[in-house]
Motif scaffolding. Structure first.
Motif, short mmCIF file in Angstrom:
data_model
loop_
_atom_site.label_atom_id
_atom_site.label_comp_id
_atom_site.label_asym_id
_atom_site.label_seq_id
_atom_site.Cartn_x
_atom_site.Cartn_y
_atom_site.Cartn_z
N ILE A 291 1.20 -1.30 -0.12
CA ILE A 291 0.09 0.16 0.08
C ILE A 291 0.90 0.98 0.28
CG2 ILE A 291 -1.50 1.48 1.40
CD1 ILE A 291 -2.93 -1.47 2.33
N LEU A 292 1.93 1.02 0.53
CA LEU A 292 3.08 2.54 0.93
C LEU A 292 3.58 2.89 -0.45
CD1 LEU A 292 4.51 4.19 2.54
CD2 LEU A 292 6.20 3.02 2.94
N ASP A 293 3.27 1.86 -1.63
CA ASP A 293 4.69 2.12 -2.73
C ASP A 293 3.37 2.77 -3.68
OD1 ASP A 293 6.72 0.72 -1.60
OD2 ASP A 293 5.78 -1.66 -2.64
N TYR A 294 2.04 2.59 -3.41
CA TYR A 294 1.07 3.18 -4.24
C TYR A 294 0.95 4.30 -3.64
CZ TYR A 294 -1.20 -0.60 -5.68
OH TYR A 294 -1.23 -2.24 -6.43
N LEU A 295 1.40 4.63 -2.47
CA LEU A 295 0.94 6.10 -1.56
C LEU A 295 2.32 7.05 -1.67
CD1 LEU A 295 -0.35 5.91 1.63
CD2 LEU A 295 -1.50 6.27 -0.68
N ARG A 296 2.86 5.94 -2.38
CA ARG A 296 3.86 6.75 -2.75
C ARG A 296 4.26 7.20 -3.89
NH1 ARG A 296 8.01 2.56 -0.99
NH2 ARG A 296 8.39 3.79 1.22
N GLU A 297 4.39 6.31 -4.93
CA GLU A 297 3.91 6.55 -6.20
C GLU A 297 2.95 7.97 -6.18
OE1 GLU A 297 2.56 3.80 -8.20
OE2 GLU A 297 4.35 2.28 -7.95
N GLU A 298 1.78 8.32 -5.64
CA GLU A 298 1.46 9.47 -6.12
C GLU A 298 1.16 10.12 -4.71
OE1 GLU A 298 -2.39 7.74 -4.75
OE2 GLU A 298 -2.67 6.18 -6.35
N GLY A 299 3.21 10.71 -4.73
CA GLY A 299 3.08 11.74 -3.32
C GLY A 299 1.95 11.72 -2.36
N LEU A 300 1.38 10.87 -1.77
CA LEU A 300 0.69 10.94 -0.38
C LEU A 300 1.42 10.96 0.57
CD1 LEU A 300 -2.80 9.60 -1.45
CD2 LEU A 300 -1.84 11.87 -0.16
N GLY A 301 2.90 10.21 0.27
CA GLY A 301 3.51 9.38 1.80
C GLY A 301 4.85 8.75 1.49
N SER A 302 5.69 8.83 2.13
CA SER A 302 7.10 7.34 1.68
C SER A 302 6.57 7.00 3.20
CB SER A 302 7.54 8.16 1.00
OG SER A 302 8.13 9.64 2.23
N GLN A 303 7.09 6.98 4.10
CA GLN A 303 7.61 6.10 5.39
C GLN A 303 6.29 5.72 5.62
OE1 GLN A 303 10.75 6.58 5.38
NE2 GLN A 303 10.39 7.35 4.47
N PRO A 304 7.11 4.07 6.05
CA PRO A 304 5.64 3.07 6.92
C PRO A 304 4.97 4.33 8.28
CG PRO A 304 8.15 2.45 6.63
CD PRO A 304 7.60 3.59 6.56
N PRO A 305 5.06 4.71 9.31
CA PRO A 305 4.01 5.15 9.86
C PRO A 305 2.34 5.77 9.12
CG PRO A 305 6.15 5.57 10.81
CD PRO A 305 6.36 5.00 8.91
N VAL A 306 2.99 6.21 7.94
CA VAL A 306 1.21 6.71 7.31
C VAL A 306 1.13 6.12 6.55
CG1 VAL A 306 1.35 8.24 5.04
CG2 VAL A 306 2.88 8.92 5.62
N ALA A 307 1.16 4.95 6.19
CA ALA A 307 0.63 3.21 5.74
C ALA A 307 -0.08 3.37 7.18
CB ALA A 307 0.87 2.45 5.06
N TYR A 308 0.63 2.71 7.66
CA TYR A 308 -0.37 1.89 9.40
C TYR A 308 -1.30 3.21 9.61
CZ TYR A 308 2.98 -2.44 8.38
OH TYR A 308 3.72 -3.13 8.35
N ARG A 309 -0.81 4.22 10.51
CA ARG A 309 -1.86 5.32 11.18
C ARG A 309 -2.90 5.22 9.57
NH1 ARG A 309 2.45 9.22 12.03
NH2 ARG A 309 2.72 10.01 10.54
#
Ligand SMILES: [Zn+2]
Ligand SMILES: [Zn+2]
Ligand SMILES: [Zn+2]
Ligand SMILES: [Zn+2]
Lengths: 156, 156
Positions: free
Chosen positions: B56-74
DNA sequence: TAACAATCGTTATGATATAACAGACTATTC
DNA sequence: GAATAGTCTGTTATATCATAACGATTGTTA
């Protein structure tokens, strides 16, 4: 439903008979019940609770039986594969089986307060899981059934 | 037992109605359905399978929505806490709920071949788990019920 | 707008698990 | 009992999953 559950019991017998049963099973099935494997099972029987792989590794390290993760994981893989130990998915931890040698489908009850874990039995294809699987055309090969909550003591 | 299961369905409706339901729920309950949370739910609805947090984090990173694990986990913590997403313990992965907003006790069927996951429903205190818990005096607060095996397609 | 709470971005670290390979042990066959 | 094949062990390195901590930002409420 012969859950040893959360009831008191003669724990020294757990250990002795557990080891003896597994030892006999391994002889019958030409499996190598090596020192590391035996010790890991003993630790789990003694503790009578779910232990993480690294906790188990700490014991092994103290006793000079191995100090690197693969030592613990390999022993656990063997014990789980042959049904002497179960993995508790919810806890990423392992617990000695209360019915070694018998083919069975365990259910676990995990107390969130005192961390004790009780193992009970169920029939794989019966009950709601079986119904649901039949309705969906799903072929069950393995099940994970774990309940989290409060054991009798911790409800008081 | 209204398992959407492994059946074909209009998947675009899954996404639209899933998001709409959660949006309404959040408004009613004064919860912040932020861009990251919304996007994580969309990703899970679109994929319609269990995804690991780092996927999931990989998708977010591609879209500039977050690049670090806590973003996805939160975001996942929020979605799981409010029942919009379920965690699959067996896979260390997450899947969008098929019944958001409803209080429910899910059962999952996980295909080991194609990795698809179907969600069905059950009654928590009924069936074998309920029996076993009553017999042991255990108070269930949460259950993990996951079956691994082969979905209808993969049995062929 | 001030006070407060919730969320976010980031760094760092912790916890769980496996790949790979060389060497030792065990079982089997000759 | 020596050769051999299979299994197990010890070790290094790395992969995978998850959270603590903290300051900056945003949203909510009064
Ligand atoms: Zn068991
Ligand atoms: Zn307890
Ligand atoms: Zn659900
Ligand atoms: Zn499949």
């Amino acid at each position: 439903m012969d859950s040893i559950g959360f009831a008191k019991h003669d724990h020294s017998r757990c250990i002795g008979s557990g080891i003896a049963t597994v030892e006999a099973y391994c002889q019958d099935h030409r499996l190598q019940f090596t020192p590391v494997r035996r010790r890991v099972l003993e630790i789990l029987l003694q503790q009578h609770r779910a232990l993480g792989a690294y906790e188990i590794l700490d014991y092994l390290r103290e006793e000079g039986l191995g100090s690197q993760p693969p030592v613990a994981y390999r022993a656990l893989d063997f014990l789980v594969k042959h049904g002497f130990v179960h993995r508790i998915e919810r806890l990423n931890a392992f617990i000695a089986c209360m019915h070694p040698g018998e083919t069975h489908t365990p259910v676990f009850m995990i107390c969130r307060k005192c961390a004790s874990v009780a193992e009970a039995q169920r029939e794989p294809m019966q009950g709601q899981l079986g119904e649901v699987a039949r309705a969906a055309g799903f072929l069950i090969e393995r099940t994970v059934v774990e309940a989290e909550g409060l054991c009798p003591k911790c409800q008081a």
